[in-house]
Write an enzyme that holds these catalytic residues in place. Sequence first.
Site, short mmCIF file in Angstrom:
data_model
loop_
_atom_site.label_atom_id
_atom_site.label_comp_id
_atom_site.label_asym_id
_atom_site.label_seq_id
_atom_site.Cartn_x
_atom_site.Cartn_y
_atom_site.Cartn_z
CG ASP A 68 -1.95 1.07 1.23
OD1 ASP A 68 -2.25 1.57 0.14
OD2 ASP A 68 -2.47 1.41 2.30
CE LYS A 69 -0.44 7.23 -2.58
NZ LYS A 69 -0.51 8.22 -1.45
#
Length: 915
Positions: A339-340
């Site tokens: 995930d960012k």
Amino acid sequence: MVQTISSVGLPQEQPKVWHTLETATAIAYLETDLEKGLSSVEAKRRLTDFGANELTAKKGKPWWLKFLLQFNQPLLIILLGAGLVKAISGSFVNAGVIWGVTTTNAIIGFIQESKAESAIAALAKAITTETTVIRDGKKLRVQSRELVPGDLVMLASGDKVPADLRLVQVRNLQVDESALTGESVAVEKNTQILKADTPLAERKNMAYAGGFVTFGQAMGIVVATGNATETGRISQLMERHTDLSTPLTRKFDKFSQSWLRVVLGLATLTFVVGLSYRDLQDALEAAVTLTVSAIPEGLPAVVTVTLAIGVSRMAQRHAIIRKLPAVETLGSATVVCSDKTGTLTENQMTVQAIYAGGHQYEVTGVGYAPEGEILVNDQPISLNSEKGLQECLIAGLLCNDSHLEKKNGKWVVVGDPTEGALITSAKKAGFSQSALANEMPRLDGIPFESEFQYMATLHETPRGKIIYVKGSAEAILKRCTLLLSTDGQPHPIDCVETFRQTTIEREVNIMARQGLRVLALAKKSVSNDQITVDHGDIDTGLIFLGLQGMIDPPRESATKAVQACQEAGIQVKMITGDHAVTAQAIARRMGINKNGSVLAFTGAELAQMDKQELAHVAEEGVVFARVAPEQKLRLVEALQSKGEIVAMTGDGVNDAPALKQADIGIAMGGAGTEVAKEAADMLLTDDNFASIEAAVEEGRAVYKNLLKAIYFILPVNGGESMTILLSTLLSRELPILSLQVLWLNMLNSITMTVPLAFEPKAKNVMKQPPRHPNEPLLSSSRMKRILAISLFNWIVIFGVFEYIEYTTGNLNLARTMAINSLIAGRIFYLLSISQLIPNLIAKMDGTIEENVDIPAIGFGIVGAIILQIIFAHVPLINQVFETAPLNFQQWLFCLAVGSPMIIWAAVVNKIDPPN
């Protein structure tokens, strides 16, 4: 297409395109009333038809069945059979010991197994709440489980969305849907009709179960409850996709099946040959002894301890392992899907670029801490000479509903992250929000609304009353007729349209290409009589002050970790609910790429692909933005279909199916939802990608240590089996009995093998490519090692037994000395594969500075010696295990016989280096 309403009520199957329907159509379909809602009688009837608004989980296996299934392993089944043979033949002590060993292994496996239903239970909690509904024209507070399709629900700031709603009335509504969609900021909602292919994260006329209202009010019609909600569909995905076996368990299964065939073949041969010159009981003893000797009973316990030590080491590096095999799986990972927001980035919006007074400024520092500088041409600015910049910063500070606080030594924003970034940039220039608020108090304001894309505040200042405005560049620029220059003076824009297109819009595009979220700021002087502000006051005549571009910046530690992973041959892919441009910009900054390129794909594009196209895109792509839960799941499956070992990170409800499907699911221990944590194999306590890289490093070290444990244990089984088989073929007495074999394979092996789990990791462990997923547990070079050491062990056992029996005629003494000679050789072998001696030498040379774990190897060797003293000299053990005491000369004899292992192991280490 909307279905026809049944004459007996609503159909069970609901349409999937509520966001495309007119409000009136949705109301008609659900047979409800926008003023009165449902009647109480109708709500009860629908509750019977549709069921409670809660998630139902698949019933799990009872605990006793889970325990019994632990015995469903080929090697344990053989041991159970061997124990049964001994019991039938009257050797109940032997049978009890064998069964005790198998039960111990089953208990270890049972303790490791996690409850599959816990993730669904956590998911159910995610949408359980109280809510306000309108029934019979009255507002009521009811449990969310009592909601039915057609109910009219009222939402207010602080509420949890209790079911999937089609919004029909909205007032400044913002909903945090990050747990479901991965969107990093709260979503502004409205009631406008959308296209059918609108991604879940962009369906602004819908509110989904589990969301959290951060601002505003709204009214919505319940369109789905329980398992029919988007959250419910995720729970069903989780049930359909069970945990996969890990590379380690697959290799052990394959090894067990191959080993089983060999054991059964040798045991049958031993029994048949034994019958030719022995009675049935002696032939059975030989066959059972060979079976017990060939099976590495201590291996499961050693593997468990080795993995547990890896768990402890990973915990020190912020990675909490929930399932033991995940330790080794991390070490074999070939792809990390991350995930960012918060994992690769700081999860703190930060202004990094400002355009004001015709100049471009760079802002240093990360996060909400007011630490950093504002630079122009890499030089610190003198704020007194930058009047245009001053005004731009003041506007961002005053046209603001948020503030910063310091909690536990860390600066956090109370309110909107974007507004927090504006406050921080002003603080870096020396402005104080409280001081300015006192000097220029707010009189009125227009809150941000998605319809207008701006916010405005009216302030009383020493220079008169001023309206400050902030919002999207598009909304602000068209209202501006003046421009504030560097000296702080407004100048007419001679050709407004041309100026916007050639200058300001160019600056907006530059910031946008860098992944920055751009806000424009402006002001307008008004008469001293004005005490309120309305939309008409700012339709025109604004003075453009500047642009502030902000982003959630990459973590410095995560950037280094990404580089380390890529150097180790591990692909890093970003899967996020954020916008593609922003995600792609972050990926470029961090150096996340595939063969130098950063290919990005959106969820809408992935939805159009078949399995073959998706598999290719999953392998070649780097950034996957705006993806739905099913698409995350499909991406993981696509990568696995290409033979990849996938580690997947996530923190939201929408991540749970993919976390469960991945070879190793990694949840965020801090900001992550309980659903994600329950579905994951590992938790990150600091939500940092750098901890994943550290865990991969530890996982690789654990696998190396596991291999050492395997090729330390198996040669004993090989030597014992060769001894039994040869003795049977030569019609000789057995040099070792079945109970003595269990002593060696369980107590002694565990005592001497566990220290290998404490071996330090090699310096180049993250410079090597990942192991091939199909690499066998025992390669050809490892098999040569095991056979060579097994041959030495056979020579020692058989040779010492034959010699001592020939010279003394004492069977018990011969067997005791043969076993102790074997242990002496094993001690030298342990030292040959351990890093202890090389590290001690390097420590003395000053080559390395790390602490060398002498006690682990030392305690293992001392423990093995003590066990053998007990084995030879405790009367009860002599009686049960048929052993005999040794004198000092006999002990020295055993040591001398085992010492040639030093030379033998040195030769073997040339064939198959242990480190």
